[in-house]
Motif scaffolding. Structure first.
Motif, PDB file in Angstrom:
ATOM      1  N   THR A  50       5.689  90.754  39.576  1.00 32.59           N
ATOM      2  CA  THR A  50       4.663  91.171  38.614  1.00 32.59           C
ATOM      3  C   THR A  50       3.560  90.121  38.545  1.00 32.59           C
ATOM      4  O   THR A  50       2.370  90.454  38.542  1.00 32.59           O
ATOM      5  CB  THR A  50       5.286  91.392  37.218  1.00 32.59           C
ATOM      6  OG1 THR A  50       6.291  92.392  37.312  1.00 32.59           O
ATOM      7  CG2 THR A  50       4.237  91.825  36.211  1.00 32.59           C
ATOM      8  N   THR A  95      17.592  90.649  38.706  1.00 31.22           N
ATOM      9  CA  THR A  95      16.558  91.686  38.746  1.00 31.22           C
ATOM     10  C   THR A  95      15.338  91.253  37.948  1.00 31.22           C
ATOM     11  O   THR A  95      14.200  91.428  38.385  1.00 31.22           O
ATOM     12  CB  THR A  95      17.113  93.014  38.192  1.00 31.22           C
ATOM     13  OG1 THR A  95      18.281  93.356  38.934  1.00 31.22           O
ATOM     14  CG2 THR A  95      16.094  94.125  38.287  1.00 31.22           C
ATOM     15  N   TRP A  96      15.562  90.691  36.763  1.00 32.37           N
ATOM     16  CA  TRP A  96      14.457  90.227  35.924  1.00 32.37           C
ATOM     17  C   TRP A  96      13.641  89.151  36.652  1.00 32.37           C
ATOM     18  O   TRP A  96      12.407  89.161  36.594  1.00 32.37           O
ATOM     19  CB  TRP A  96      14.995  89.677  34.602  1.00 32.37           C
ATOM     20  CG  TRP A  96      13.921  89.155  33.704  1.00 32.37           C
ATOM     21  CD1 TRP A  96      13.190  89.878  32.810  1.00 32.37           C
ATOM     22  CD2 TRP A  96      13.446  87.815  33.621  1.00 32.37           C
ATOM     23  NE1 TRP A  96      12.288  89.062  32.174  1.00 32.37           N
ATOM     24  CE2 TRP A  96      12.421  87.777  32.662  1.00 32.37           C
ATOM     25  CE3 TRP A  96      13.784  86.631  34.265  1.00 32.37           C
ATOM     26  CZ2 TRP A  96      11.743  86.624  32.319  1.00 32.37           C
ATOM     27  CZ3 TRP A  96      13.106  85.471  33.932  1.00 32.37           C
ATOM     28  CH2 TRP A  96      12.094  85.474  32.975  1.00 32.37           C
ATOM     29  N   CYS A  97      14.308  88.227  37.328  1.00 30.23           N
ATOM     30  CA  CYS A  97      13.607  87.162  38.066  1.00 30.23           C
ATOM     31  C   CYS A  97      12.712  87.752  39.156  1.00 30.23           C
ATOM     32  O   CYS A  97      11.559  87.334  39.307  1.00 30.23           O
ATOM     33  CB  CYS A  97      14.605  86.169  38.662  1.00 30.23           C
ATOM     34  SG  CYS A  97      15.461  85.182  37.419  1.00 30.23           S
ATOM     35  N   TYR A 123       3.975  94.632  31.139  1.00 30.53           N
ATOM     36  CA  TYR A 123       5.047  95.268  31.899  1.00 30.53           C
ATOM     37  C   TYR A 123       6.441  94.802  31.502  1.00 30.53           C
ATOM     38  O   TYR A 123       7.437  95.309  32.010  1.00 30.53           O
ATOM     39  CB  TYR A 123       4.833  95.062  33.403  1.00 30.53           C
ATOM     40  CG  TYR A 123       3.756  95.964  33.934  1.00 30.53           C
ATOM     41  CD1 TYR A 123       3.975  97.320  34.103  1.00 30.53           C
ATOM     42  CD2 TYR A 123       2.489  95.461  34.226  1.00 30.53           C
ATOM     43  CE1 TYR A 123       2.978  98.161  34.557  1.00 30.53           C
ATOM     44  CE2 TYR A 123       1.476  96.292  34.683  1.00 30.53           C
ATOM     45  CZ  TYR A 123       1.737  97.632  34.847  1.00 30.53           C
ATOM     46  OH  TYR A 123       0.746  98.470  35.290  1.00 30.53           O
ATOM     47  N   ALA A 124       6.553  93.865  30.589  1.00 33.03           N
ATOM     48  CA  ALA A 124       7.858  93.333  30.181  1.00 33.03           C
ATOM     49  C   ALA A 124       8.754  94.403  29.551  1.00 33.03           C
ATOM     50  O   ALA A 124       9.982  94.316  29.632  1.00 33.03           O
ATOM     51  CB  ALA A 124       7.666  92.172  29.212  1.00 33.03           C
ATOM     52  N   ARG A 182       1.962  90.424  32.750  1.00 32.98           N
ATOM     53  CA  ARG A 182       3.426  90.335  32.647  1.00 32.98           C
ATOM     54  C   ARG A 182       3.891  90.805  31.273  1.00 32.98           C
ATOM     55  O   ARG A 182       4.888  91.512  31.146  1.00 32.98           O
ATOM     56  CB  ARG A 182       3.865  88.898  32.925  1.00 32.98           C
ATOM     57  CG  ARG A 182       5.225  88.489  32.422  1.00 32.98           C
ATOM     58  CD  ARG A 182       6.367  89.204  33.114  1.00 32.98           C
ATOM     59  NE  ARG A 182       7.641  88.745  32.598  1.00 32.98           N
ATOM     60  CZ  ARG A 182       8.384  89.456  31.752  1.00 32.98           C
ATOM     61  NH1 ARG A 182       7.991  90.608  31.302  1.00 32.98           N
ATOM     62  NH2 ARG A 182       9.546  89.011  31.352  1.00 32.98           N
ATOM     63  N   TRP A 197       9.390  97.265  30.550  1.00 32.12           N
ATOM     64  CA  TRP A 197      10.112  98.020  31.571  1.00 32.12           C
ATOM     65  C   TRP A 197      10.946  97.121  32.478  1.00 32.12           C
ATOM     66  O   TRP A 197      11.525  97.596  33.444  1.00 32.12           O
ATOM     67  CB  TRP A 197       9.124  98.832  32.416  1.00 32.12           C
ATOM     68  CG  TRP A 197       8.417  99.843  31.582  1.00 32.12           C
ATOM     69  CD1 TRP A 197       8.922 101.034  31.125  1.00 32.12           C
ATOM     70  CD2 TRP A 197       7.098  99.752  31.074  1.00 32.12           C
ATOM     71  NE1 TRP A 197       7.990 101.692  30.370  1.00 32.12           N
ATOM     72  CE2 TRP A 197       6.845 100.929  30.325  1.00 32.12           C
ATOM     73  CE3 TRP A 197       6.077  98.802  31.167  1.00 32.12           C
ATOM     74  CZ2 TRP A 197       5.649 101.170  29.678  1.00 32.12           C
ATOM     75  CZ3 TRP A 197       4.880  99.045  30.538  1.00 32.12           C
ATOM     76  CH2 TRP A 197       4.672 100.218  29.800  1.00 32.12           C
ATOM     77  N   HIS A 198      11.013  95.836  32.174  1.00 35.19           N
ATOM     78  CA  HIS A 198      11.784  94.916  33.005  1.00 35.19           C
ATOM     79  C   HIS A 198      13.234  94.835  32.549  1.00 35.19           C
ATOM     80  O   HIS A 198      13.566  95.200  31.421  1.00 35.19           O
ATOM     81  CB  HIS A 198      11.149  93.523  32.977  1.00 35.19           C
ATOM     82  CG  HIS A 198       9.930  93.427  33.840  1.00 35.19           C
ATOM     83  ND1 HIS A 198       9.358  92.233  34.179  1.00 35.19           N
ATOM     84  CD2 HIS A 198       9.152  94.362  34.437  1.00 35.19           C
ATOM     85  CE1 HIS A 198       8.295  92.431  34.936  1.00 35.19           C
ATOM     86  NE2 HIS A 198       8.151  93.724  35.098  1.00 35.19           N
ATOM     87  N   ALA A 199      14.076  94.327  33.439  1.00 40.02           N
ATOM     88  CA  ALA A 199      15.510  94.193  33.168  1.00 40.02           C
ATOM     89  C   ALA A 199      15.753  93.124  32.100  1.00 40.02           C
ATOM     90  O   ALA A 199      14.823  92.476  31.619  1.00 40.02           O
ATOM     91  CB  ALA A 199      16.243  93.832  34.460  1.00 40.02           C
ATOM     92  N   GLN A 222      11.501  90.808  39.208  1.00 41.43           N
ATOM     93  CA  GLN A 222      10.431  91.527  38.536  1.00 41.43           C
ATOM     94  C   GLN A 222       9.362  90.570  38.011  1.00 41.43           C
ATOM     95  O   GLN A 222       8.168  90.855  38.118  1.00 41.43           O
ATOM     96  CB  GLN A 222      11.002  92.365  37.387  1.00 41.43           C
ATOM     97  CG  GLN A 222      11.807  93.537  37.864  1.00 41.43           C
ATOM     98  CD  GLN A 222      12.560  94.226  36.729  1.00 41.43           C
ATOM     99  OE1 GLN A 222      12.881  93.618  35.715  1.00 41.43           O
ATOM    100  NE2 GLN A 222      12.854  95.509  36.923  1.00 41.43           N
ATOM    101  N   LEU A 223       9.774  89.442  37.470  1.00 41.87           N
ATOM    102  CA  LEU A 223       8.824  88.448  36.978  1.00 41.87           C
ATOM    103  C   LEU A 223       7.949  87.913  38.105  1.00 41.87           C
ATOM    104  O   LEU A 223       6.716  87.915  38.008  1.00 41.87           O
ATOM    105  CB  LEU A 223       9.568  87.287  36.304  1.00 41.87           C
ATOM    106  CG  LEU A 223       8.697  86.106  35.883  1.00 41.87           C
ATOM    107  CD1 LEU A 223       7.813  86.491  34.724  1.00 41.87           C
ATOM    108  CD2 LEU A 223       9.555  84.909  35.541  1.00 41.87           C
TER     109      LEU A 223
END
Length: 181
Positions: free
Chosen positions: A145, A137-139, A126-127, A123, A129-131, A141-142
């Motif tokens: 991921t 969106t971030w939630c 890849y953070a 995580r 490239w996260h929102a 993606q978290l």
């Protein structure tokens, strides 16, 4: 006043919560056993990962170090949790129950903690490239991921526990049976 009726004082009954707390206190291993066991377990799991990487032909020294440290740290954190859980479950039980409790607790805790550490590292990578933090969106993606990392560890990472880690698990469970509970 009727003097023929004796006054009896009853001890207060312990509630379930008090009995559970007392059982947990009796389950706690000594600090020396916990520290020595965590160190030994970390060393063995690190060696198991190193042997697995070497057998698969990895040639990147930096990767060797990071993977071995990940497995060793996961094992070091997992050992006290597993030992306490195994003692809690098997307190006052037969040797077979103690063996099964140790085997299950050590295997689940070691794989669980190591995979969680891998997922956190995954995580972190890849953070970038996260929102933005705490957006919908971030939630998503978290969550995805972390789930991807856990699946990847289940497929690729758990095989580094074999065969040395499995043998060590068997021997550690036998050691646990011989310890006073």
């Amino acid at each position: 006043m009727n003097s023929s009726v004796p006054i009896v004082f009853e001890a207060p009954r312990l509630t379930f919560r008090h009995r559970l707390a007392a059982h947990f206190r009796r389950s706690m291993p000594s600090l020396a056993t916990t520290v020595a066991g965590a160190g030994c377990w970390a060393a063995v799991m690190g060696i198991s990962a190193l042997a697995g990487l070497w057998a698969r032909g990895w040639h990147t020294p930096g990767s060797f170090v990071s993977v071995v440290l990940l497995f060793a740290l996961g094992a070091a954190i997992a050992f006290p949790v597993a030992l306490t859980a195994a003692r809690f479950v098997s307190l006052g039980c037969s040797a077979e129950t103690a063996f099964a409790a140790a085997f299950l607790a050590l295997s689940l805790a070691t794989v669980g903690v190591t995979s969680a550490l891998f997922a956190l590292q995954y995580r972190q990578y890849y953070a970038a490239w996260h929102a933005d933090f705490l957006t919908i969106t971030w939630c998503f993606q978290l969550v995805f991921t972390m789930l991807t990392a856990l699946v990847q560890f289940a497929v690729l990472g758990t095989r580094l526990f074999f065969p040395l880690g499995f043998l060590a698990l068997f021997l550690a469970s036998l050691w646990f049976v011989r310890q006073p509970r």
